[in-house]
Write a protein that holds these residues in place. Structure first.
Motif, PDB file in Angstrom:
ATOM      1  N   SER A   1      11.277  87.582  39.977  1.00 32.16           N
ATOM      2  CA  SER A   1      10.516  86.890  38.922  1.00 32.16           C
ATOM      3  C   SER A   1       9.728  87.871  38.085  1.00 32.16           C
ATOM      4  O   SER A   1       8.894  88.613  38.606  1.00 32.16           O
ATOM      5  CB  SER A   1       9.510  85.905  39.533  1.00 32.16           C
ATOM      6  OG  SER A   1      10.158  84.779  40.001  1.00 32.16           O
TER       7      SER A   1
ATOM      8  N   VAL B   1      14.469  78.971  35.923  1.00 31.20           N
ATOM      9  CA  VAL B   1      13.079  79.347  36.161  1.00 31.20           C
ATOM     10  C   VAL B   1      12.578  80.276  35.056  1.00 31.20           C
ATOM     11  O   VAL B   1      13.243  81.257  34.721  1.00 31.20           O
ATOM     12  CB  VAL B   1      12.937  80.048  37.532  1.00 31.20           C
ATOM     13  CG1 VAL B   1      11.486  80.395  37.811  1.00 31.20           C
ATOM     14  CG2 VAL B   1      13.472  79.154  38.631  1.00 31.20           C
TER      15      VAL B   1
ATOM     16  N   TYR C   1       3.959  76.077  46.509  1.00 32.26           N
ATOM     17  CA  TYR C   1       3.352  77.213  47.220  1.00 32.26           C
ATOM     18  C   TYR C   1       2.811  76.707  48.557  1.00 32.26           C
ATOM     19  O   TYR C   1       2.660  75.512  48.759  1.00 32.26           O
ATOM     20  CB  TYR C   1       2.232  77.837  46.375  1.00 32.26           C
ATOM     21  CG  TYR C   1       2.740  78.522  45.122  1.00 32.26           C
ATOM     22  CD1 TYR C   1       3.499  79.683  45.201  1.00 32.26           C
ATOM     23  CD2 TYR C   1       2.474  78.000  43.858  1.00 32.26           C
ATOM     24  CE1 TYR C   1       3.970  80.314  44.052  1.00 32.26           C
ATOM     25  CE2 TYR C   1       2.942  78.622  42.707  1.00 32.26           C
ATOM     26  CZ  TYR C   1       3.697  79.780  42.805  1.00 32.26           C
ATOM     27  OH  TYR C   1       4.163  80.395  41.692  1.00 32.26           O
TER      28      TYR C   1
ATOM     29  N   THR D   1      -0.712  79.842  40.579  1.00 35.41           N
ATOM     30  CA  THR D   1       0.096  79.378  39.443  1.00 35.41           C
ATOM     31  C   THR D   1       1.252  80.334  39.158  1.00 35.41           C
ATOM     32  O   THR D   1       1.166  81.537  39.426  1.00 35.41           O
ATOM     33  CB  THR D   1      -0.745  79.268  38.147  1.00 35.41           C
ATOM     34  OG1 THR D   1      -1.091  80.585  37.708  1.00 35.41           O
ATOM     35  CG2 THR D   1      -1.995  78.437  38.362  1.00 35.41           C
ATOM     36  N   HIS D   2       2.315  79.755  38.619  1.00 39.80           N
ATOM     37  CA  HIS D   2       3.483  80.570  38.256  1.00 39.80           C
ATOM     38  C   HIS D   2       3.114  81.537  37.130  1.00 39.80           C
ATOM     39  O   HIS D   2       3.613  82.660  37.074  1.00 39.80           O
ATOM     40  CB  HIS D   2       4.630  79.646  37.835  1.00 39.80           C
ATOM     41  CG  HIS D   2       5.933  80.352  37.607  1.00 39.80           C
ATOM     42  ND1 HIS D   2       6.505  81.194  38.547  1.00 39.80           N
ATOM     43  CD2 HIS D   2       6.774  80.360  36.556  1.00 39.80           C
ATOM     44  CE1 HIS D   2       7.639  81.679  38.066  1.00 39.80           C
ATOM     45  NE2 HIS D   2       7.837  81.187  36.857  1.00 39.80           N
ATOM     46  N   GLU D   3       2.186  81.114  36.263  1.00 44.23           N
ATOM     47  CA  GLU D   3       1.781  81.968  35.141  1.00 44.23           C
ATOM     48  C   GLU D   3       1.156  83.262  35.646  1.00 44.23           C
ATOM     49  O   GLU D   3       1.459  84.346  35.166  1.00 44.23           O
ATOM     50  CB  GLU D   3       0.780  81.239  34.219  1.00 44.23           C
ATOM     51  CG  GLU D   3       1.387  80.118  33.394  1.00 44.23           C
ATOM     52  CD  GLU D   3       1.868  78.929  34.230  1.00 44.23           C
ATOM     53  OE1 GLU D   3       1.202  78.578  35.244  1.00 44.23           O
ATOM     54  OE2 GLU D   3       2.932  78.363  33.902  1.00 44.23           O
TER      55      GLU D   3
ATOM     56  N   VAL E   1       1.646  84.674  38.445  1.00 42.80           N
ATOM     57  CA  VAL E   1       2.713  85.451  39.073  1.00 42.80           C
ATOM     58  C   VAL E   1       3.440  86.256  38.007  1.00 42.80           C
ATOM     59  O   VAL E   1       3.683  87.463  38.151  1.00 42.80           O
ATOM     60  CB  VAL E   1       3.684  84.507  39.838  1.00 42.80           C
ATOM     61  CG1 VAL E   1       4.935  85.242  40.279  1.00 42.80           C
ATOM     62  CG2 VAL E   1       2.981  83.873  41.039  1.00 42.80           C
TER      63      VAL E   1
END
Ligand code: 6GU
Length: 284
Positions: free
Chosen positions: A35, A63, A201, A257-259, A261
């Motif tokens: 990612s 994704v 998560y 959060t994915h942000e 990451v």
């Protein structure tokens, strides 16, 4: 529909790939970008880019932070093939064999070494945001629960039915990576990576559980790819980028959060590139 357990279909896919690129030589090293770590693919010299859309049987990557390209070219002076974007089991009905198909294609194309990377949550209290961690061993949670890419009928041409995972992450490559990091002044850790199913998560209690059993970092990928790589005799090097510190206390927890990451991965992109390039330069 593509059947990831059909060896003849694998050969067909590989032919379609070969026919769409002008291979300069046999790629000796395969790379899977985690990612936000797609910058590694962008560092490749004389790139030939094949979109996953042009590869039959390849699902699309949904994704954010994952492009969908197979890139051939030179990195660290060696001819490599790089998967810029990976397939996560949670995106594809937990079909782990499907998600590991790129490894089998790269094997057919001739790779002898696989470099896998991922973005992971830190569990080890000594880890900091932005650290790189060499993967020493793994805990493959879905695999332990029957979600293994090797479940089902095994065509022996894929490799043995029972695969030993005792030395999955090659010790010489790990030593080389630690040496490179030291010489290049790259902060480095070594530890145990846990693959969880995701996409949620982990709860603080779950993280505490993994910490207790000796894990250092958590993610949602990699182990299925490494398992397949070992079945076909590929040597593996893996590393995680620690993008956040996982919660271990429900009374004092923060949202993951994915942000964040992706932000951490972006910041580390250049470091990750030079780390991988320097390792490849020195691979025999
Ligand atoms: Cl905290 N958990 C998992 N499973 N994957 C991650 C993560 C955490 N941080 C980045 N990727």
């Amino acid at each position: 529909m593509f059947d990831p357990r059909d060896y003849d279909e694998l050969l067909q896919i590989t032919d379609v790939v070969r026919n769409q690129v002008d291979l300069k030589e046999t790629p000796s090293i395969g790379i899977i970008c985690g990612s936000g770590l797609g910058d590694i693919g962008d560092c490749i010299k004389e790139p030939q880019v094949l979109s996953y859309k042009k590869i039959p049987g390849f699902p699309s990557t949904s994704v954010v932070g994952h492009k969908g390209n197979m890139i051939f070219g030179y990195l660290g002076g060696k001819y490599v093939v790089c998967m810029q974007g990976r397939f996560h089991p949670y995106e594809h009905g937990m079909d782990l064999a499907l998600c590991a198909t790129p490894v089998r294609v790269m094997h057919q194309l001739g790779i002898k070494t696989l470099i896998v990377s991922n973005a992971a949550g830190g569990v080890n209290p000594a880890f900091n945001y932005g650290d790189l961690m060499v993967i020493k061993d793994h805990i493959f949670m879905p695999g332990l629960c029957g979600f293994s890419p090797l479940v089902g009928i095994n065509d022996p041409r894929f490799g043995p039915r029972f695969v030993s995972i005792h030395d999955a992450y090659d010790i010489n490559l790990r030593r080389l990576a630690l040496t490179v990091a030291q010489e290049e002044n790259i902060r480095i850790q070594e530890g145990i990576y846990v693959m969880c199913g995701g996409p949620q998560y982990e709860s603080p209690a779950e993280v505490m559980y993994f910490k207790t059993v000796g894990a250092d970092a958590l993610g949602m990928s990699t182990c299925h790819e490494v398992t397949v790589a070992r079945q076909c005799g590929i040597r593996v090097f893996g590393f995680s980028l620690i993008t956040n510190i996982a919660n271990t206390d429900a009374d004092n927890s923060v949202e993951v959060t994915h942000e964040e990451v992706l932000v951490a991965a972006k910041e580390a992109g250049f470091r990750a590139c030079s780390f991988v390039t320097k390792i490849i330069e020195r691979i025999e």
